[in-house]
Design a protein around this motif. Structure first.
Motif, PDB file in Angstrom:
ATOM      1  N   TRP A 149       0.671  -1.269   0.037  1.00  8.16           N
ATOM      2  CA  TRP A 149      -0.120  -0.279  -0.130  1.00  8.16           C
ATOM      3  C   TRP A 149       0.816   1.341  -0.058  1.00  8.16           C
ATOM      4  O   TRP A 149       0.457   2.398  -0.488  1.00  8.16           O
ATOM      5  CB  TRP A 149      -0.794   0.016   1.240  1.00  8.16           C
ATOM      6  N   PHE A 150       2.032   1.297   0.504  1.00  6.09           N
ATOM      7  CA  PHE A 150       2.965   2.254   0.926  1.00  6.09           C
ATOM      8  C   PHE A 150       3.318   2.860  -0.708  1.00  6.09           C
ATOM      9  O   PHE A 150       3.857   4.022  -0.792  1.00  6.09           O
ATOM     10  CB  PHE A 150       4.328   2.137   1.560  1.00  6.09           C
ATOM     11  N   GLN A 151       3.239   2.217  -1.689  1.00  8.36           N
ATOM     12  CA  GLN A 151       3.489   2.525  -3.211  1.00  8.36           C
ATOM     13  C   GLN A 151       2.453   3.312  -3.740  1.00  8.36           C
ATOM     14  O   GLN A 151       2.456   3.681  -4.877  1.00  8.36           O
ATOM     15  CB  GLN A 151       4.160   1.372  -4.126  1.00  8.36           C
ATOM     16  N   TYR A 152       1.192   3.377  -3.027  1.00 14.70           N
ATOM     17  CA  TYR A 152       0.023   3.818  -3.918  1.00 14.70           C
ATOM     18  C   TYR A 152       0.126   5.310  -3.836  1.00 14.70           C
ATOM     19  O   TYR A 152       1.100   6.147  -2.933  1.00 14.70           O
ATOM     20  CB  TYR A 152      -1.150   3.609  -3.082  1.00 14.70           C
ATOM     21  N   SER A 153      -0.421   6.210  -4.618  1.00 17.69           N
ATOM     22  CA  SER A 153      -0.536   7.489  -4.553  1.00 17.69           C
ATOM     23  C   SER A 153      -1.174   8.159  -3.354  1.00 17.69           C
ATOM     24  O   SER A 153      -1.678   7.351  -2.573  1.00 17.69           O
ATOM     25  CB  SER A 153      -1.113   8.180  -5.839  1.00 17.69           C
ATOM     26  N   PHE A 154      -1.005   9.427  -3.121  1.00 13.38           N
ATOM     27  CA  PHE A 154      -1.474   9.900  -1.937  1.00 13.38           C
ATOM     28  C   PHE A 154      -3.040   9.847  -1.785  1.00 13.38           C
ATOM     29  O   PHE A 154      -3.752   9.466  -0.905  1.00 13.38           O
ATOM     30  CB  PHE A 154      -1.135  11.519  -1.678  1.00 13.38           C
ATOM     31  N   GLU A 155      -3.692  10.214  -3.132  1.00 16.14           N
ATOM     32  CA  GLU A 155      -5.116  10.081  -3.360  1.00 16.14           C
ATOM     33  C   GLU A 155      -5.698   8.630  -2.850  1.00 16.14           C
ATOM     34  O   GLU A 155      -6.659   8.372  -2.239  1.00 16.14           O
ATOM     35  CB  GLU A 155      -5.623  10.431  -4.671  1.00 16.14           C
ATOM     36  N   SER A 156      -4.799   7.743  -3.529  1.00 16.71           N
ATOM     37  CA  SER A 156      -5.431   6.123  -3.098  1.00 16.71           C
ATOM     38  C   SER A 156      -5.239   5.961  -1.960  1.00 16.71           C
ATOM     39  O   SER A 156      -6.046   5.019  -1.209  1.00 16.71           O
ATOM     40  CB  SER A 156      -4.284   5.169  -4.175  1.00 16.71           C
ATOM     41  N   GLN A 157      -4.068   6.411  -1.288  1.00 12.12           N
ATOM     42  CA  GLN A 157      -3.783   6.140   0.486  1.00 12.12           C
ATOM     43  C   GLN A 157      -5.008   6.683   1.030  1.00 12.12           C
ATOM     44  O   GLN A 157      -5.628   6.053   2.162  1.00 12.12           O
ATOM     45  CB  GLN A 157      -2.471   6.547   0.917  1.00 12.12           C
ATOM     46  N   MET A 158      -5.516   7.913   0.795  1.00 15.69           N
ATOM     47  CA  MET A 158      -6.550   8.595   1.519  1.00 15.69           C
ATOM     48  C   MET A 158      -7.939   7.727   1.354  1.00 15.69           C
ATOM     49  O   MET A 158      -8.693   7.225   2.329  1.00 15.69           O
ATOM     50  CB  MET A 158      -6.818   9.783   0.989  1.00 15.69           C
ATOM     51  N   LEU A 159      -8.259   7.081   0.225  1.00 16.82           N
ATOM     52  CA  LEU A 159      -9.230   6.436  -0.264  1.00 16.82           C
ATOM     53  C   LEU A 159      -9.205   5.002   0.602  1.00 16.82           C
ATOM     54  O   LEU A 159     -10.157   4.365   1.213  1.00 16.82           O
ATOM     55  CB  LEU A 159      -9.440   5.894  -1.582  1.00 16.82           C
TER      56      LEU A 159
END
Length: 346
Positions: A65-75
């Motif tokens: 999950w830490f490779q996701y973008s900031f927006e994806s991490q918020m979702l």
């Protein structure tokens, strides 16, 4: 036994225990007491809280999950908050019906569902917020450590590269000096070879070191000057102005020898009558100052800072000390050139 428990599980246990203690405190503060039903219900919530958060944590770790973008991490954060809250609610409802009286049993959806879910969502959001922030700080710290290690490795490789270039550069010049003596004076040539052997032996001993003390470097320089004195004879005069307190101070290996070699090659050797080389070492405020003064004048790439020896001096000072060190070479007057190296004492 406690040493085998990972930091993650310590945080899980202590975190959910703290949640229970807070609930017990408020229950006792407002009601004056709490029954066994309340206590069992709290333990069930703790259990399913650990199960839900650990299960979802295992899933997102596999998804990197830490490779996701900031927006994806918020979702992902909101999805995890809701999912873990729902798991806790469903688990508590089903397991709770096993020990509740028939008139106390609850359905999965009733009028109290939203009232129960909201505080659970608050707790799970706090849990996931702490988890995300923790890993963000951890990754930032690891990234910084990796960056420092990479910079250190690069610096070490660059220093080794420069030193590996310095030794052949010096040997080439020394062999040229010896070659000039072979036919003219074989006895002096043999003496020169002995001097060269001493220099190479000393330089090999400091090959792996980033710095050496000035006294050891001066020994190499004196052997080198003895070698050059055979070639220049009375045309080469050497003076030393060394503060004894600076003899133990660290300097880059072969740096002083390189500067002296540059002074002779581009100063003394180009002057028909020869000249003088003055080597100085003093403490100036918070810096160690080394000066090389020689007869001659600056002219051409080799003496304006673009020659190999002078470039290597600048590079090594920059790698070892950053902008805390400096190197300058200039015409001191119409007959003399001076090179000044400043290195921090601390």
């Amino acid at each position: 036994m406690f040493k085998r428990i990972s930091r993650y599980w310590w945080c899980q246990i202590l975190g959910w225990t703290a949640y229970s203690v807070v609930n017990l405190f408020f229950a006792y503060s407002f009601a004056g007491s709490f029954g066994s039903y309340f206590l069992v219900n709290l333990l069930v919530i703790m259990f399913f809280g650990m199960v839900a958060t650990h299960l979802l944590r295992s899933i997102i770790k596999r998804l990197n999950w830490f490779q996701y973008s900031f927006e994806s991490q918020m979702l992902l954060f909101f999805a995890l908050t809701v999912s873990s809250g729902v798991i806790i609610y469903v688990g508590n409802t089903i397991a709770g019906n096993l020990y509740r009286y028939s008139w106390q049993q609850r359905a999965l959806t009733d009028q109290t569902t939203l009232t129960f879910l909201l505080p659970i969502f608050l707790i799970t959001s706090i849990w996931w917020l702490i988890y995300f922030v923790w890993h963000y700080i951890e990754r930032s710290r690891n990234s910084q450590v990796d960056k420092l290690k990479l910079e250190s490795t690069v610096k070490e490789l660059e220093l080794k590269t420069i030193k590996s270039q310095l030794n052949p550069h010096f040997i080439f010049n020394a062999l040229n000096s010896i070659r000039a003596l072979v036919d003219e004076n074989p006895q002096r040539a043999r003496t020169a070879i002995t001097e060269l052997s001493n220099i190479l032996r000393s330089s090999m001993q400091v090959e792996k070191a980033e710095t050496v003390n000035l006294e050891n470097e001066l020994d190499i320089v004196k052997d080198y000057l003895a070698l050059e004195n055979i070639r220049f004879e009375e045309r080469l005069r050497v003076q030393y102005d060394i503060d004894p307190e600076t003899l133990e101070l660290p300097i880059p290996p072969m740096m002083l020898q390189t500067l002296v070699e540059n002074a002779i090659k581009h100063g003394i050797s180009r002057t028909v009558s020869g000249g003088t080389v003055i080597i100085g070492s003093h403490v100036r405020d918070t810096h160690h100052e080394i000066t090389i003064e020689n007869t001659g004048q600056i002219g051409g790439a080799a003496t304006t800072g673009h020659g190999f020896g002078l470039q290597s001096t600048r590079q090594r000072l920059s790698l070892l000390y950053g902008n805390k060190a400096s190197f300058n070479i200039y015409n001191k007057n119409e007959e003399t050139v001076e090179a000044i190296v400043l290195m921090p004492l601390f």
